[in-house]
Design a protein around this motif. Structure first.
Motif, PDB file in Angstrom:
ATOM      1  N   GLU A  28       0.842  -1.322   0.028  1.00  0.00           N
ATOM      2  CA  GLU A  28      -0.196   0.146  -0.020  1.00  0.00           C
ATOM      3  C   GLU A  28       0.852   1.100  -0.059  1.00  0.00           C
ATOM      4  N   VAL A  29       0.530   2.215  -0.927  1.00  0.00           N
ATOM      5  CA  VAL A  29       1.315   3.227  -0.892  1.00  0.00           C
ATOM      6  C   VAL A  29       0.452   4.579  -1.233  1.00  0.00           C
ATOM      7  N   ASP A  36      -4.231  10.163  -3.698  1.00  0.00           N
ATOM      8  CA  ASP A  36      -3.877   9.010  -4.453  1.00  0.00           C
ATOM      9  C   ASP A  36      -3.404   7.931  -3.450  1.00  0.00           C
ATOM     10  N   MET A  37      -4.291   6.745  -3.260  1.00  0.00           N
ATOM     11  CA  MET A  37      -3.970   5.683  -2.446  1.00  0.00           C
ATOM     12  C   MET A  37      -4.077   4.311  -3.459  1.00  0.00           C
ATOM     13  N   MET A  38      -2.813   3.718  -3.323  1.00  0.00           N
ATOM     14  CA  MET A  38      -2.980   2.556  -4.147  1.00  0.00           C
ATOM     15  C   MET A  38      -2.480   1.317  -3.242  1.00  0.00           C
ATOM     16  N   THR A  39      -3.463   0.096  -3.395  1.00  0.00           N
ATOM     17  CA  THR A  39      -3.019  -1.010  -2.650  1.00  0.00           C
ATOM     18  C   THR A  39      -3.073  -2.085  -3.809  1.00  0.00           C
ATOM     19  N   ILE A  40      -1.924  -2.997  -3.832  1.00  0.00           N
ATOM     20  CA  ILE A  40      -1.764  -4.301  -4.765  1.00  0.00           C
ATOM     21  C   ILE A  40      -1.702  -5.424  -3.806  1.00  0.00           C
ATOM     22  N   TYR A  41      -2.648  -6.616  -4.287  1.00  0.00           N
ATOM     23  CA  TYR A  41      -2.832  -7.665  -3.655  1.00  0.00           C
ATOM     24  C   TYR A  41      -2.141  -8.722  -4.880  1.00  0.00           C
ATOM     25  N   LEU A  42      -1.404  -9.608  -4.099  1.00  0.00           N
ATOM     26  CA  LEU A  42      -0.885 -10.647  -4.996  1.00  0.00           C
ATOM     27  C   LEU A  42      -1.087 -12.033  -4.548  1.00  0.00           C
ATOM     28  N   ASP A  43      -1.170 -13.097  -5.474  1.00  0.00           N
ATOM     29  CA  ASP A  43      -1.460 -14.532  -5.164  1.00  0.00           C
ATOM     30  C   ASP A  43      -0.372 -15.082  -5.737  1.00  0.00           C
ATOM     31  N   ILE A  44       0.693 -15.652  -5.164  1.00  0.00           N
ATOM     32  CA  ILE A  44       1.991 -16.223  -5.526  1.00  0.00           C
ATOM     33  C   ILE A  44       1.738 -17.662  -5.477  1.00  0.00           C
ATOM     34  N   LEU A  69       0.111  -1.830 -14.607  1.00  0.00           N
ATOM     35  CA  LEU A  69       1.020  -2.656 -13.738  1.00  0.00           C
ATOM     36  C   LEU A  69       0.686  -3.870 -13.380  1.00  0.00           C
ATOM     37  N   THR A  70      -0.719  -4.158 -13.377  1.00  0.00           N
ATOM     38  CA  THR A  70      -1.130  -5.388 -12.914  1.00  0.00           C
ATOM     39  C   THR A  70      -0.873  -6.197 -14.111  1.00  0.00           C
ATOM     40  N   GLU A  71      -1.062  -5.727 -15.462  1.00  0.00           N
ATOM     41  CA  GLU A  71      -0.993  -6.440 -16.578  1.00  0.00           C
ATOM     42  C   GLU A  71       0.530  -6.646 -16.854  1.00  0.00           C
ATOM     43  N   LEU A  72       1.296  -6.002 -16.649  1.00  0.00           N
ATOM     44  CA  LEU A  72       2.795  -5.965 -16.791  1.00  0.00           C
ATOM     45  C   LEU A  72       3.145  -7.303 -15.805  1.00  0.00           C
ATOM     46  N   ALA A 108       4.784   1.361  -9.230  1.00  0.00           N
ATOM     47  CA  ALA A 108       5.961   0.585  -9.157  1.00  0.00           C
ATOM     48  C   ALA A 108       6.377   0.127  -7.573  1.00  0.00           C
ATOM     49  N   ASP A 109       6.141   1.434  -6.970  1.00  0.00           N
ATOM     50  CA  ASP A 109       6.349   1.125  -5.321  1.00  0.00           C
ATOM     51  C   ASP A 109       5.383   0.049  -4.840  1.00  0.00           C
ATOM     52  N   ALA A 110       4.289   0.141  -5.188  1.00  0.00           N
ATOM     53  CA  ALA A 110       3.132  -0.650  -4.440  1.00  0.00           C
ATOM     54  C   ALA A 110       3.624  -2.149  -4.720  1.00  0.00           C
ATOM     55  N   LEU A 111       3.536  -2.420  -6.055  1.00  0.00           N
ATOM     56  CA  LEU A 111       4.309  -3.770  -6.533  1.00  0.00           C
ATOM     57  C   LEU A 111       5.382  -4.224  -5.561  1.00  0.00           C
ATOM     58  N   GLN A 112       6.571  -3.401  -5.273  1.00  0.00           N
ATOM     59  CA  GLN A 112       7.648  -3.970  -4.847  1.00  0.00           C
ATOM     60  C   GLN A 112       7.306  -4.079  -3.155  1.00  0.00           C
ATOM     61  N   MET A 113       6.510  -3.203  -2.843  1.00  0.00           N
ATOM     62  CA  MET A 113       6.001  -3.364  -1.410  1.00  0.00           C
ATOM     63  C   MET A 113       5.270  -4.769  -1.131  1.00  0.00           C
TER      64      MET A 113
END
Length: 173
Positions: A28-29, A36-44, A69-72, A108-113
């Motif tokens: 979350e960034v 501007d608030m952005m949260t990225i959720y991952l299933d690995i 970003l999610t598409e990339l 990019a920051d949210a993905l890295q986090m």
């Protein structure tokens, strides 16, 4: 301000919007005060991003950045995803106006986090639950009215969820 067709497409038809329950990693960034608030959720699965979702509250550029970003990142190994930069996102969107380039940094920051969160969990590191640092009473109350810290919609005292953006409001209103 002129946006590319790709930016407009990802803004109007964002891909991978949503939440992954019990996500393997969350990043979350942003700042609810500036908007501007952005949260990225991952299933690995097998060190590969099997699924990725986002929730973004902000301008059209921030939404387009999140979508692209999610598409990339989707389907990439963690090592490949770690190499995705803000420049990659902006280029994939066919550019962003100069005053909106900071949005690509958020993505990019949210993905890295989110990747770091996954790696920390995998290593057994317990991270504290994310809580907003700002005082709700000081920053989201104007007179006797209270506003959602994510979308600035007016909320009633005691509400636990914003009806406009569906954000969980854990502090008293």
């Amino acid at each position: 301000m002129i946006y590319s067709k790709t930016v407009m497409d990802h803004f109007r038809n964002p891909r991978n919007v949503g939440v992954i329950e019990n996500a393997a990693g969350v990043g979350e960034v942003g700042n609810p005060i500036c908007g501007d608030m952005m949260t990225i959720y991952l299933d690995i699965q097998d060190d590969r991003i099997a699924d990725i979702k986002f929730q973004t509250f902000g301008c059209g550029s921030a939404i387009a950045v999140s979508s692209m970003l999610t598409e990339l990142a989707k389907g990439k190994t963690l090592e490949e995803a770690k190499k995705i930069t803000n420049k990659d996102v902006a280029e994939a969107l066919e550019g962003l106006p100069k005053n909106k380039l900071h949005c690509s940094n958020l993505g990019a920051d949210a993905l890295q986090m989110a990747i770091k969160d996954y790696e920390d969990r995998k290593a057994g590191k317990v991270r504290p639950e994310l809580k907003r640092k700002e005082s709700h009473d000081e920053l989201h109350r104007v007179g006797d009215k209270c506003y959602c810290p994510y979308c600035d919609s007016e909320v009633s005292d005691g509400e636990k969820m914003c009806s406009a953006c569906l954000s969980d409001l854990t502090e008293e209103h």
